[in-house]
Structure formats: C-alpha cells, structure tokens
Design a protein around this motif. Structure first.
Motif, PDB file in Angstrom:
ATOM      1  N   SER A 141       0.820  -1.216   0.000  1.00  0.00           N
ATOM      2  CA  SER A 141       0.000   0.000   0.000  1.00  0.00           C
ATOM      3  C   SER A 141       0.851   1.261   0.000  1.00  0.00           C
ATOM      4  N   GLY A 142       2.022   1.183   0.649  1.00  0.00           N
ATOM      5  CA  GLY A 142       2.875   2.357   0.772  1.00  0.00           C
ATOM      6  C   GLY A 142       2.457   3.274   1.904  1.00  0.00           C
ATOM      7  N   ARG A 143       1.545   2.790   2.773  1.00  0.00           N
ATOM      8  CA  ARG A 143       1.086   3.658   3.863  1.00  0.00           C
ATOM      9  C   ARG A 143       1.036   2.916   5.207  1.00  0.00           C
ATOM     10  N   LEU A 148       6.418   2.654   7.978  1.00  0.00           N
ATOM     11  CA  LEU A 148       6.495   4.108   7.847  1.00  0.00           C
ATOM     12  C   LEU A 148       7.222   4.702   9.047  1.00  0.00           C
ATOM     13  N   GLY A 149       6.894   4.214  10.237  1.00  0.00           N
ATOM     14  CA  GLY A 149       7.578   4.687  11.436  1.00  0.00           C
ATOM     15  C   GLY A 149       9.058   4.383  11.407  1.00  0.00           C
ATOM     16  N   ALA A 150       9.392   3.224  10.855  1.00  0.00           N
ATOM     17  CA  ALA A 150      10.803   2.841  10.741  1.00  0.00           C
ATOM     18  C   ALA A 150      11.548   3.787   9.801  1.00  0.00           C
ATOM     19  N   LEU A 151      10.915   4.135   8.677  1.00  0.00           N
ATOM     20  CA  LEU A 151      11.555   5.045   7.726  1.00  0.00           C
ATOM     21  C   LEU A 151      11.737   6.438   8.324  1.00  0.00           C
ATOM     22  N   LEU A 171       2.778   7.391   0.614  1.00  0.00           N
ATOM     23  CA  LEU A 171       3.187   8.109   1.813  1.00  0.00           C
ATOM     24  C   LEU A 171       4.595   7.699   2.227  1.00  0.00           C
ATOM     25  N   MET A 172       4.895   6.410   2.154  1.00  0.00           N
ATOM     26  CA  MET A 172       6.233   5.945   2.512  1.00  0.00           C
ATOM     27  C   MET A 172       7.304   6.524   1.598  1.00  0.00           C
ATOM     28  N   SER A 173       6.969   6.692   0.327  1.00  0.00           N
ATOM     29  CA  SER A 173       7.930   7.238  -0.632  1.00  0.00           C
ATOM     30  C   SER A 173       8.368   8.648  -0.257  1.00  0.00           C
ATOM     31  N   HIS A 175       8.971   9.689   2.569  1.00  0.00           N
ATOM     32  CA  HIS A 175       9.899   9.631   3.702  1.00  0.00           C
ATOM     33  C   HIS A 175      11.111   8.758   3.389  1.00  0.00           C
ATOM     34  N   ALA A 176      11.434   8.634   2.098  1.00  0.00           N
ATOM     35  CA  ALA A 176      12.547   7.781   1.689  1.00  0.00           C
ATOM     36  C   ALA A 176      13.489   8.516   0.747  1.00  0.00           C
ATOM     37  N   ASP A 177      14.764   8.169   0.826  1.00  0.00           N
ATOM     38  CA  ASP A 177      15.749   8.741  -0.104  1.00  0.00           C
ATOM     39  C   ASP A 177      15.590   8.123  -1.489  1.00  0.00           C
ATOM     40  N   CYS A 178      15.186   6.860  -1.526  1.00  0.00           N
ATOM     41  CA  CYS A 178      14.988   6.147  -2.787  1.00  0.00           C
ATOM     42  C   CYS A 178      13.613   5.502  -2.767  1.00  0.00           C
ATOM     43  N   SER A 179      12.809   5.776  -3.775  1.00  0.00           N
ATOM     44  CA  SER A 179      11.452   5.241  -3.839  1.00  0.00           C
ATOM     45  C   SER A 179      11.334   4.243  -4.985  1.00  0.00           C
ATOM     46  N   ILE A 180      10.968   3.004  -4.658  1.00  0.00           N
ATOM     47  CA  ILE A 180      10.747   1.966  -5.670  1.00  0.00           C
ATOM     48  C   ILE A 180       9.260   1.645  -5.651  1.00  0.00           C
ATOM     49  N   GLU A 181       8.529   2.194  -6.610  1.00  0.00           N
ATOM     50  CA  GLU A 181       7.080   1.992  -6.689  1.00  0.00           C
ATOM     51  C   GLU A 181       6.779   1.086  -7.873  1.00  0.00           C
ATOM     52  N   VAL A 182       6.649  -0.199  -7.616  1.00  0.00           N
ATOM     53  CA  VAL A 182       6.425  -1.179  -8.681  1.00  0.00           C
ATOM     54  C   VAL A 182       4.913  -1.419  -8.797  1.00  0.00           C
ATOM     55  N   VAL A 183       4.313  -0.808  -9.801  1.00  0.00           N
ATOM     56  CA  VAL A 183       2.856  -0.804  -9.936  1.00  0.00           C
ATOM     57  C   VAL A 183       2.411  -1.993 -10.783  1.00  0.00           C
ATOM     58  N   VAL A 184       1.922  -3.015 -10.113  1.00  0.00           N
ATOM     59  CA  VAL A 184       1.515  -4.247 -10.797  1.00  0.00           C
ATOM     60  C   VAL A 184       0.023  -4.270 -11.098  1.00  0.00           C
ATOM     61  N   GLY A 185      -0.723  -3.261 -10.631  1.00  0.00           N
ATOM     62  CA  GLY A 185      -2.154  -3.196 -10.909  1.00  0.00           C
ATOM     63  C   GLY A 185      -2.990  -3.950  -9.899  1.00  0.00           C
ATOM     64  N   PRO A 186      -4.317  -3.884 -10.033  1.00  0.00           N
ATOM     65  CA  PRO A 186      -5.222  -4.551  -9.096  1.00  0.00           C
ATOM     66  C   PRO A 186      -5.002  -6.059  -9.065  1.00  0.00           C
TER      67      PRO A 186
END
Length: 302
Positions: A141-143, A148-151, A171-173, A175-186
């Motif tokens: 989910s990224g949230r 998130l608290g760890a990041l 949301l997690m992205s 708070h990150a230096d590097c964001s890997i958002e792999v969108v695989v769809g529903p």
C-alpha cells in the motif's frame, strides 16, 4: 483512511466473475495477471540500481541492511535476510529483517500490530541503527504505519532509506531517499497483495541482495563461491564448483577443500594460482574477497 485511490485496493476487471469460473479459468486468470509482474519490475530497475549501489556502499563501510514490514511484506524480508547467510556466508547481523509482531508473525498473522508506527521506530532504535546503515520499508500500500515509522526514524538518524511499494506517490515514498514503486495493478482477488504485489517485491528483494553480494565478491563467474557447506548437498555443490572452475579431478578438489576448511574461494585460489593455504587466504583478504583479483595477486606474488 481512504483506500479507494490505491491501485492495490481496486477491483480487477479481468476477474470480476472469479466466483463463477472453473478451476482452470481461475488458474489461467491468475497466471495471466502474473505475467504482468516482470514488466512492472523492469520499469523500476533504475530505482533498484540506485538502491543496490547504496547498499553496497553501506556494506563496504561496515553498515547493515534492515528490511522492515508487516504481514506478507515482513515475511518476504525475513526470507531474503535468512537465505543470505548460507548462500553468501554473510554474518547474521549484516542483513536483518524486522517483522511486525516478531518471529511469531512468520507463521501466525498479527495484522493489528502493523498500525503501530512508533513500534516500527522502536525496533530500529533497539538495534542501534546508525547513519552507516540502510533501511528498506516494505508495504504494498505504501502507507502501513509500522514500516512508515521505521523510515521516519531512520531519516532522523541519517541512515539511507528505501521505500518499496506498489502504489505511485505513496506516503512511505515521501519519507525515503529512494522510492521503488512497482505498480503491478489490481489483484485478481481485490486487495490480496500476497499475490502480484508480493511477487514483485520478492523479485526486487532477491535482485537487491543478489546484486549487492556479487559486487562484494561473493560470486565467481555465476557460482556462489562463498556458500557455507553445512549439509551434504552443499558439500557436493562446493566440490563441483571447484572442479568446474579449476578443471582438476574430483579427488583433488576434495583434498583442496578439506585443507581450506571447505572455504570454496580459498580452494579455488590455491589451485588456480598454485599457492599454499595461507598465501591463498592472504590474497583473498587483500582483494576484499574478490576471487578473480585474488588469483592474479597470488600468481604475481603480491
């Protein structure tokens, strides 16, 4: 909390009639959706490359890698961290996985704990997180509050942070230096992110740890020469690797491995450079464990 905007929570048009499908049609639908995962992973390879370079840099400076997640995401981190020890002879604390709910959550779901943002930070605090370390927060989910608290805590400390998610602009992205958002769809079953989302994250975690280990000299050609030969299968694999690389008879490979305490790297350098045990070990130490470099050093007498 509005989940409707998350791709991972939306309904998949290709599986709307899932409950009326035959078993073969269910399997075909799942398989068809799974084919999309590799393409989505390919799209984020530039971001994965950035992450790997930072992880290698951290390892070279004595830093550690932490995976933090809840539920399936946490279990994937545990799996990758655990497998690096026998495969690449890494110290147990070099790659650590933190799962919401602790070790018991590996086999029994502890979903409620994922909502505790402070506990995600507390786990890293207890492990003495420093600016030399890297933290990967994992959540489809990224949230999820726990990673998130760890990041958030890792950024305060100055550690390098990576968010591994399956939704854009998560949301997690943020708070990150590097964001890997792999969108695989529903997913085929809406919201069941143990399916495509988890598959994509398993692929990426394996990529990151494998690529990092290769750059640290844990392989020679495409062989796992830093394997810990702790059972019959791995002992046999060690012998076959030495034979394959050096071309010596099986019995000679056995003898060299026995002398080297079944350190495959050491046995290879001994045989390829024609040097005794201690000289092979010295060459490896001076080459930061890179077999190819160690062989050349040993041959030249450096």
């Amino acid at each position: 909390m509005d989940l409707s905007a998350l791709v991972t929570e939306q309904r998949n048009e290709n599986s709307m009639n899932l409950d009326r499908m035959s078993v073969r049609d269910i399997l075909t639908t799942i398989n068809s959706e799974d084919h999309k995962v590799a393409g989505a992973v390919k799209d984020v390879l530039p971001q994965v490359e950035v992450a790997v370079n930072q992880i290698v840099k951290a390892f070279q400076q004595g830093g550690r890698l932490f995976y933090v997640g809840a539920g399936t995401s946490g279990r994937l981190g545990v799996l990758d961290a655990a497998e690096c020890v026998p495969t690449y002879r890494t110290p147990p604390d070099m790659i650590q996985a933190i799962i919401a709910g602790g070790p018991e959550a590996m086999t029994r779901a502890a979903e409620g704990i994922e909502d505790d943002e402070e506990q995600g930070a507390a786990e890293l605090r207890q492990r003495g997180l420093s600016r030399s370390d890297v933290v990967v927060g994992i959540a489809a989910s990224g949230r999820t509050p726990y990673p998130l608290g760890a990041l958030k805590y890792a950024r305060k400390v100055g550690a390098y942070t990576i968010a591994l998610t399956c939704n854009r602009d998560s949301l997690m992205s943020r708070h990150a230096d590097c964001s890997i958002e792999v969108v695989v769809g529903p997913e085929v079953v809406s919201g069941s992110t143990r399916m495509k989302a988890a598959t994509s994250h398993k692929m990426i975690l394996t990529m990151m740890s494998t690529a990092a280990m290769v750059k640290l000299g844990k392989t020679y050609e495409n062989l796992m020469v830093d394997v810990q030969a702790t059972n019959a299968k791995l002992v046999e694999r060690a012998k076959r690797m030495v034979v394959s690389i050096t071309g010596v008879p099986y019995s000679e490979a056995e003898e060299a491995l026995a002398q080297a305490g079944y350190e495959v790297k050491t046995a290879i350098v001994m045989l390829e450079a024609g040097v005794p045990l201690e000289q092979a070990r010295e060459a490896l130490a001076e080459s930061s464990g890179h077999v190819r470099v160690a062989i050349e050093r040993a041959k030249s007498g450096l």
